[in-house]
Motif scaffolding. Structure first.
Motif, short mmCIF file in Angstrom:
data_model
loop_
_atom_site.label_atom_id
_atom_site.label_comp_id
_atom_site.label_asym_id
_atom_site.label_seq_id
_atom_site.Cartn_x
_atom_site.Cartn_y
_atom_site.Cartn_z
N TYR A 94 30.34 56.50 -42.53
CA TYR A 94 30.37 57.00 -43.89
C TYR A 94 30.67 55.82 -44.80
CZ TYR A 94 30.76 61.53 -41.59
OH TYR A 94 30.53 62.64 -40.81
N ARG A 96 30.71 54.22 -48.73
CA ARG A 96 30.70 54.56 -50.16
C ARG A 96 30.09 53.41 -50.94
NH1 ARG A 96 33.21 53.26 -54.54
NH2 ARG A 96 34.80 52.03 -53.51
N ASP A 99 29.49 56.17 -56.59
CA ASP A 99 29.90 57.57 -56.45
C ASP A 99 29.05 58.31 -55.42
OD1 ASP A 99 27.56 57.48 -57.86
OD2 ASP A 99 28.14 59.00 -59.33
N ARG A 100 28.49 57.58 -54.47
CA ARG A 100 27.68 58.22 -53.43
C ARG A 100 28.08 57.71 -52.06
NH1 ARG A 100 21.99 55.14 -54.70
NH2 ARG A 100 22.99 53.12 -54.88
N VAL A 101 27.68 58.47 -51.03
CA VAL A 101 28.08 58.15 -49.66
C VAL A 101 26.84 58.15 -48.78
CG1 VAL A 101 29.37 58.99 -47.64
CG2 VAL A 101 30.37 59.15 -49.93
N HIS A 118 27.34 48.12 -49.72
CA HIS A 118 28.31 49.20 -49.88
C HIS A 118 29.61 48.64 -50.44
CE1 HIS A 118 29.26 47.57 -45.88
NE2 HIS A 118 30.48 48.05 -46.05
N LEU A 122 34.31 54.19 -45.26
CA LEU A 122 35.27 55.29 -45.36
C LEU A 122 35.75 55.78 -44.00
CD1 LEU A 122 33.44 57.29 -48.16
CD2 LEU A 122 35.44 55.79 -48.41
N TRP A 149 21.67 59.18 -48.41
CA TRP A 149 22.73 59.07 -49.40
C TRP A 149 23.05 60.45 -49.95
CZ3 TRP A 149 25.55 54.77 -50.21
CH2 TRP A 149 25.04 53.57 -49.72
N LEU A 152 29.15 62.28 -53.70
CA LEU A 152 30.51 62.41 -53.16
C LEU A 152 31.15 63.67 -53.73
CD1 LEU A 152 32.71 61.36 -51.36
CD2 LEU A 152 33.40 59.77 -53.16
N ARG A 157 34.12 64.77 -49.42
CA ARG A 157 35.37 63.99 -49.45
C ARG A 157 36.39 64.59 -48.47
NH1 ARG A 157 36.22 63.75 -54.66
NH2 ARG A 157 35.52 61.62 -54.91
#
Length: 186
Positions: A94, A96, A99-101, A118, A122, A149, A152, A157
């Motif tokens: 994962y 980040r 604001d995306r994962v 990145h 995470l 992608w 988040l 989360r």
């Protein structure tokens, strides 16, 4: 009334003086014998003389015969056979970025993550393509187009926090999985 503080070691009739703060009614010599036996049987947690060659951990358990790594139980001083290929340990990662994962999978995380822009790793979750597919389906409502992608969201989360619970560093978790695989291989 003064309490009799004589050693109660059964069978050898010691009856030596017991230290006033002793937790049991044994003289210093018998307490030392118990401590030595306990260390031999259960070991003593301590900092390893050198980092574990398998997982890099710095703490372990000291026995009279050897040190064992506290994470992977690799015996300190044993040679890691560099001629054997490393075990294949697949992970779902994962990453980040803003604001995306990104949810992806690899068996070579260092090389894979080096190739992806990145901000932060995470978590790692043990598993391959099937586990990755499950996560993509689980968070399909947050997926950005047809990519790997995802936005988040609170749900994503919370999942990442649950996956990462217990390990401050995802690399430490990965090292433990690799060392466990090495140990199983013998």
């Amino acid at each position: 009334m003064i309490e009799d503080r004589r050693c109660l070691a059964a069978g050898d009739g010691c009856r030596g003086d017991v230290p006033p703060d002793a937790p049991v009614t044994l003289c210093a010599g018998h307490l030392a014998a118990v401590a030595e036996w306990t260390e031999g049987e259960w070991g003593t947690s301590d900092v390893l003389p050198a980092p574990c060659r398998v997982c890099g951990c710095r703490w372990g358990v000291r026995y009279p015969s050897a040190w064992l790594c506290g994470v992977c139980e690799w015996r300190q001083g044993d040679v890691v056979d560099d001629e054997l290929p490393p075990p294949r340990v697949e992970v779902v990662y994962y990453l980040r970025y803003a604001d995306r994962v990104k949810i992806g999978t690899t068996a070579r995380p260092r090389a894979r993550l080096a190739a992806i822009r990145h901000d932060e790793l995470l978590a790692f979750e043990r598993g391959g393509r099937m586990r990755e597919r499950q996560r993509h389906e689980q968070f399909a409502d947050a997926r950005l187009g047809t990519t790997e992608w995802f936005a988040l969201t609170d749900g994503l989360r919370a999942h990442i926090v649950a996956v990462a619970t217990g390990d401050g560093d995802p690399w430490q978790r990965h090292a433990r999985w690799v060392s466990e695989a090495l140990a199983l291989r013998g």
